[in-house]
Enzyme design. Structure first.
Site, PDB file in Angstrom:
ATOM      1  N   TYR A 132     -14.243  -4.523   9.134  1.00 25.30           N
ATOM      2  CA  TYR A 132     -13.013  -3.957   9.104  1.00 25.30           C
ATOM      3  C   TYR A 132     -12.479  -3.683  10.491  1.00 25.30           C
ATOM      4  O   TYR A 132     -11.282  -4.103  10.784  1.00 25.30           O
ATOM      5  CB  TYR A 132     -13.390  -2.404   8.624  1.00 25.30           C
ATOM      6  N   ALA A 153     -11.484  -7.334  11.235  1.00 23.68           N
ATOM      7  CA  ALA A 153     -10.305  -7.622  10.295  1.00 23.68           C
ATOM      8  C   ALA A 153      -8.912  -7.107  10.992  1.00 23.68           C
ATOM      9  O   ALA A 153      -7.835  -7.699  10.971  1.00 23.68           O
ATOM     10  CB  ALA A 153     -10.293  -7.233   8.902  1.00 23.68           C
ATOM     11  N   LYS A 154      -8.872  -5.898  11.413  1.00 19.28           N
ATOM     12  CA  LYS A 154      -7.791  -5.177  11.976  1.00 19.28           C
ATOM     13  C   LYS A 154      -7.472  -5.629  13.036  1.00 19.28           C
ATOM     14  O   LYS A 154      -6.253  -5.939  13.525  1.00 19.28           O
ATOM     15  CB  LYS A 154      -8.111  -3.853  12.014  1.00 19.28           C
ATOM     16  N   SER A 170      -5.989  -0.392  13.015  1.00 21.01           N
ATOM     17  CA  SER A 170      -6.653   0.637  13.092  1.00 21.01           C
ATOM     18  C   SER A 170      -7.331   0.796  14.690  1.00 21.01           C
ATOM     19  O   SER A 170      -7.443  -0.199  15.292  1.00 21.01           O
ATOM     20  CB  SER A 170      -7.714   0.473  12.196  1.00 21.01           C
ATOM     21  N   GLY A 193       1.884   3.470  -2.443  1.00 17.87           N
ATOM     22  CA  GLY A 193       1.550   4.481  -3.343  1.00 17.87           C
ATOM     23  C   GLY A 193       0.995   5.731  -2.869  1.00 17.87           C
ATOM     24  O   GLY A 193       1.303   6.709  -3.410  1.00 17.87           O
ATOM     25  N   GLY A 204       0.944  -1.267   0.133  1.00 17.99           N
ATOM     26  CA  GLY A 204       0.113   0.173  -0.105  1.00 17.99           C
ATOM     27  C   GLY A 204       0.869   1.230   0.023  1.00 17.99           C
ATOM     28  O   GLY A 204       0.446   2.195   0.587  1.00 17.99           O
TER      29      GLY A 204
END
Length: 250
Positions: free
Chosen positions: A154, A157-158, A143, A14, A12
């Site tokens: 989310y 998952a974190k 997060s 970029g 990630g």
């Protein structure tokens, strides 16, 4: 010939936090491989960072979808025979989905688990043989949602990254490789919220901090730079909250 520079891989890399981490690590003397799905964005970031740092070739861009095991090999190929000093797993994000059916719920959860957990697992597992022993570093970007909820799959998952980091720290500790989690709070100047952020939402998140401001990518990059640096060799299996005090340590 001079001593070869240390090598970091940043997923990630970029935009946003990932690009800030890559820029900081170049300043710290690393060569950096940035990985992501959008080749044009990665190439642009690599060119910018090299120009800002005044060091051609400091950043290499590798386009790969890290949820696909078949594409992770492109990163291994880019590493070649070099030792990897740091793996920074920053890829991920909140993916919306449908709750109109169980199939929709399943797709929504799979998408978030894939983007935030599987990307980190596959990249790290692929690079384990190349990690420098002793002295390698693995950092997972989590997060504040993992600690206080509020974002459904989310958040889950974190939070999964935390448990995995503890296992990985125990596995790699005998090789003097550290594994830690950085858990950001609200960070402005990223693509995370897309067009979902409102002035009211921004103000509410700033008000929830103790320092009265939003975070910026460089705040998170500073924590990562510490954890992958020589001063953090005795820090492993930890979750470092960088959130302005909006969630206190626990």
């Amino acid at each position: 010939m001079g001593e070869q520079r240390r090598l970091a891989v940043v997923s990630g890399g970029g935009t946003g936090i990932g690009a800030s981490v890559a820029r900081g690590l170049v300043d710290d003397g690393f060569d950096v491989i940035v990985v992501g799905r959008r080749g044009d964005v990665l190439d642009s970031a690599a060119r910018r960072i090299c120009a800002e740092a005044g060091r051609d070739g400091a950043v290499t861009a590798v386009a790969a979808d890290l949820t696909d095991p078949g594409q992770v090999g492109a990163v291994v190929d880019a590493v070649g025979e070099r030792a990897v000093d740091a793996v920074v797993n920053n890829a991920g994000g909140y993916l919306g989905g449908s709750t109109d059916s169980l199939a929709g719920v399943a797709d929504w959860w799979r998408a978030n688990l894939g983007a935030n957990v599987l990307t980190a697992v596959l990249l790290t597992e692929a690079l384990l043989p190349a990690l420098r022993r002793p002295g390698g570093r693995v950092v997972l970007l989590s997060s504040i949602a993992a600690q206080r909820g509020g974002a459904g799959p989310y958040s889950a998952a974190k939070a999964a990254l935390h448990g995995w980091a503890y296992d990985l720290a125990a596995q790699l500790g005998p090789d003097q490789i550290t594994v830690n989690v950085v858990s950001p709070g609200y960070v402005a100047e990223t693509e995370f919220f897309g067009d979902r952020m409102t002035p009211e939402g921004h103000a509410r998140r700033v008000a929830a901090t103790l320092v009265g401001r939003a975070g910026v990518p460089d705040d998170i990059a500073a924590a990562v730079r510490y954890l992958v640096g020589p001063s953090a060799g005795y820090v492993t299996g930890q979750v470092l909250g960088v959130n302005g005090g909006s969630v206190l340590g626990r």
